[in-house]
Design a protein around this motif. Structure first.
Motif, short mmCIF file in Angstrom:
data_model
loop_
_atom_site.label_atom_id
_atom_site.label_comp_id
_atom_site.label_asym_id
_atom_site.label_seq_id
_atom_site.Cartn_x
_atom_site.Cartn_y
_atom_site.Cartn_z
N GLY A 22 47.48 43.02 39.02
CA GLY A 22 48.37 44.24 37.88
C GLY A 22 47.97 45.24 38.13
O GLY A 22 46.33 45.77 37.87
N ARG A 23 48.35 46.95 37.85
CA ARG A 23 47.52 48.29 37.08
C ARG A 23 47.33 48.17 35.79
O ARG A 23 48.17 47.77 34.71
N MET A 78 35.03 50.98 33.83
CA MET A 78 36.00 50.37 34.52
C MET A 78 35.69 49.04 35.62
O MET A 78 36.20 48.40 36.07
N ALA A 79 34.75 49.69 36.49
CA ALA A 79 34.20 48.95 37.66
C ALA A 79 33.19 47.67 36.79
O ALA A 79 33.71 46.73 37.20
N ARG A 80 32.51 48.05 36.42
CA ARG A 80 32.23 47.15 35.47
C ARG A 80 32.99 45.87 34.40
O ARG A 80 32.42 44.60 34.69
N ALA A 81 33.65 46.72 34.21
CA ALA A 81 34.81 45.55 33.22
C ALA A 81 35.48 44.43 34.87
O ALA A 81 35.42 43.59 34.74
N GLY A 82 35.44 45.52 35.58
CA GLY A 82 35.85 44.00 37.02
C GLY A 82 36.74 44.43 37.82
O GLY A 82 38.34 43.81 38.81
N ALA A 83 37.10 46.08 37.34
CA ALA A 83 38.53 46.50 37.73
C ALA A 83 38.30 46.70 39.15
O ALA A 83 37.40 47.15 39.54
N ARG A 100 42.32 54.86 37.13
CA ARG A 100 42.96 53.73 37.43
C ARG A 100 42.16 52.70 38.09
O ARG A 100 41.98 52.97 38.58
N GLY A 101 43.08 51.55 38.27
CA GLY A 101 42.93 50.86 38.93
C GLY A 101 43.52 49.71 38.55
O GLY A 101 44.94 49.74 38.21
#
Length: 108
Positions: A22-23, A78-83, A100-101
């Protein structure tokens, strides 16, 4: 997300409720817009409060935007959250950034 007490936890929750693949889309104010962009942006809302644009521009530029994130900060959280596949870019002509991720797909 600038008003969230913990941005990392908030974005992790957003990812948790997404379906695999999902986006995730986040539109946020840029922390450091130039003055002309701040002024132009607040003028878009002049019809709501006629005559307030100069004061609103000052408030937006020196208070609201300063509470937000810049491109690198949004990408990092966003990257640290796992996206997965995170991309963050400015919105041309506006003091906004678009992140966006997606939620990683389930392994087969």
């Amino acid at each position: 997300i600038k008003h969230w007490p913990n941005r990392l936890v908030g974005i992790r929750e957003m990812l948790r409720v997404l379906a695999p693949g999902g986006r995730l889309v986040i539109l946020e104010i840029d922390r450091a817009p130039d003055w002309s962009t701040s002024k132009k942006y607040t003028e878009l809302f002049e019809h709501l409060f006629p005559g307030s644009a100069p004061l609103e521009a000052l408030h937006f530029h020196f208070v609201v935007a300063r509470q937000s994130l810049n491109l690198d900060e949004l990408h990092g959280v966003m990257a640290r959250a796992g996206a997965a596949d995170v991309r963050v870019e400015p919105i041309e002509g506006l003091p906004l950034i678009l992140g966006r991720g997606r939620k990683a797909a389930m392994p087969r």
